[in-house]
Design an enzyme around this catalytic site. Sequence first.
Site, short mmCIF file in Angstrom:
data_model
loop_
_atom_site.label_atom_id
_atom_site.label_comp_id
_atom_site.label_asym_id
_atom_site.label_seq_id
_atom_site.Cartn_x
_atom_site.Cartn_y
_atom_site.Cartn_z
N ASP A 32 0.86 -1.18 0.00
CA ASP A 32 0.00 0.00 0.00
C ASP A 32 0.90 1.23 0.00
O ASP A 32 1.45 1.61 1.04
CB ASP A 32 -0.90 0.02 1.24
N LYS A 36 -6.74 3.15 -3.64
CA LYS A 36 -7.23 3.15 -2.26
C LYS A 36 -7.50 4.58 -1.84
O LYS A 36 -6.75 5.49 -2.17
CB LYS A 36 -6.16 2.49 -1.39
N LYS A 56 -10.01 0.11 -2.89
CA LYS A 56 -10.01 -0.15 -1.45
C LYS A 56 -10.48 1.11 -0.74
O LYS A 56 -9.89 2.17 -0.88
CB LYS A 56 -8.62 -0.55 -0.97
#
Lengths: 280, 315
Positions: B151, B215, B251
């Site tokens: 991430d 995300k 996400k």
Amino acid sequence: MTNRIEVLKTYKLYINGQFPRSESGRVYEIKVGKDFIANPAQASRKDLRDAVTAARGAQSGWAGATAYNRGQILYRIAEMLEGRTSQFVEEISLLEKTTTAQAKAQVAQSIDRWVWYAGWADKIATTFGVTNPVAGPYYNFTVPEPMGVVGILAPEKPSLLGLVDCLAPVLVSGNTAILVASHSAPLTAITFAEVLATSDLPAGVCNILTGIKDELAPWMASHMDINAMDISGAAKKNHTALREAGADNLKRIFAFGEKVKTERMISFLEAKTIWHTVGI
Amino acid sequence: MKTDTIIDGSEASLKNFLHTLPGVDQVGAQARAAMLGTRSVKNAAKAHAIDLAISMVDLTTLEGADTPGKVRALCTKGLRPDPTDSSVPRVGAICVYNDMVGVARQHLDAIGGHDLPIAAVTTAFPSGRASMPVKIQDTQDAIASGATEIDMVIDRGAFLAGRYGKVFDEIKIIKDICVERAHLKVILETGELVTYDNVRKASYIAMLAGADFIKTSTGKVSPAATAPVVLVMLEAVRDFYAMSGIKIGVKAAGGIRTTKDAIKQLVLVNETAGPQWLTPDLFRIGASALLNDLLMQRMKMRDGRYASPQYVTID
């Protein structure tokens, strides 16, 4: 001013310091004879769930406040009740069909009893706590602590005195409460909620629902996050069923008579026993 | 990569492409997201949604106070969210800081979670304010310790200054490190991007640079995964799929704490990107407190009574 249109009041629930309508949108009708009186909210199980969340959230803060502070806040509520006397008298005499004198007597008794319980706030630990005699190099204390979140089914009548009798002994020791008000005379409970909102009681410590007790009581009894219940206001025939529903999470369920007793306070206390070594 | 036909890799072509993107109708996006949030989900669908949401959770702990013990407890919970009920699915991944990846991997291997992905936040998470060699090393460390998902955060400063090429290049460099070894999720930190137009632009930059997932947030900035932002990002992945044939995941992270919030997200996914995105491979929810609420709702549906937080683990 005869042609003035009166502004009617919307009777709502009291959850987490706010006055929401029922999530379900339902209301029920209150009539005296043929005269329409009010449409109080008819709380659903989801309103109950929200009230429990609020009560749980407020519990540690309320129990963590000093006993003196809790007492002062409860006393402040009595001050506010005093100022609403005429409104309570009107609501009681209307819905409980009492004389004005009887209603006045009920309000006065309610306020006095509230003050009586408020005084207990900083006396509970000294009165019900003990130093236990032990044979060893230890001190051993037992101190009373609040149980947590308490569900209350308030009696139908007397609506104000019954509410005070159930609520004050629960709050004074640091419990938080969800109270289902009298079905037939809910207006006093709603006015009482307005008193709480204008006192210094933290949001969520006391939540008041109006609606059908038989609908809400089983959900209250089976709710895993309610620690104890006062079912004094539930119909006698339902007591066994409620006790059974509450058995799974060891919920402490009580029904009390009408006489004032310290038993009402003690019932909603846990005993915590502490060993403390001597000389360290 | 079919994206070569969209841009040629130069900053000029990237900017040209971004300028062709239509602006987001702010009022419309908010209204649509709010409208989808009012959908009523009934019991059978709700039970399915709860299990799906559990399988999409990236169970996260990103605190300065994280201890190896806490990370191990989190891994155990991720593999078996409710120890008393084996029908509860495992979560989508465990998400930890770079230096905790080794602890998590070792523990998961020991308890039979070999195939449970571990996501590591890298590139100087959460601010992204570090030099490129530091960000590269950060990412390589995480992969070397066993992270299977990365991430990364974008450089919001560069983005807001209009240096889209720098943002693009950084993602591309990290993607090259991840290739074949780890999934790349690109954190846009939408709370700092100010407008929905910027969210749309940043989504496309990330997708063009090779992100596997986009995300919303780090979880350290508020607002985080608001419904309109997720809606805009889902529209971006849907349109990008139509354009390139590549499916990018989304996400949503930050601020999703209740089952109701999670189900609203699933409704958004279903109605925007479509049901094919309703899989942990293409939609994840970054959360920590959410899992307990999902478990409590599951107990409520199973037992027919309201559950208590005292019956789920404290994280």
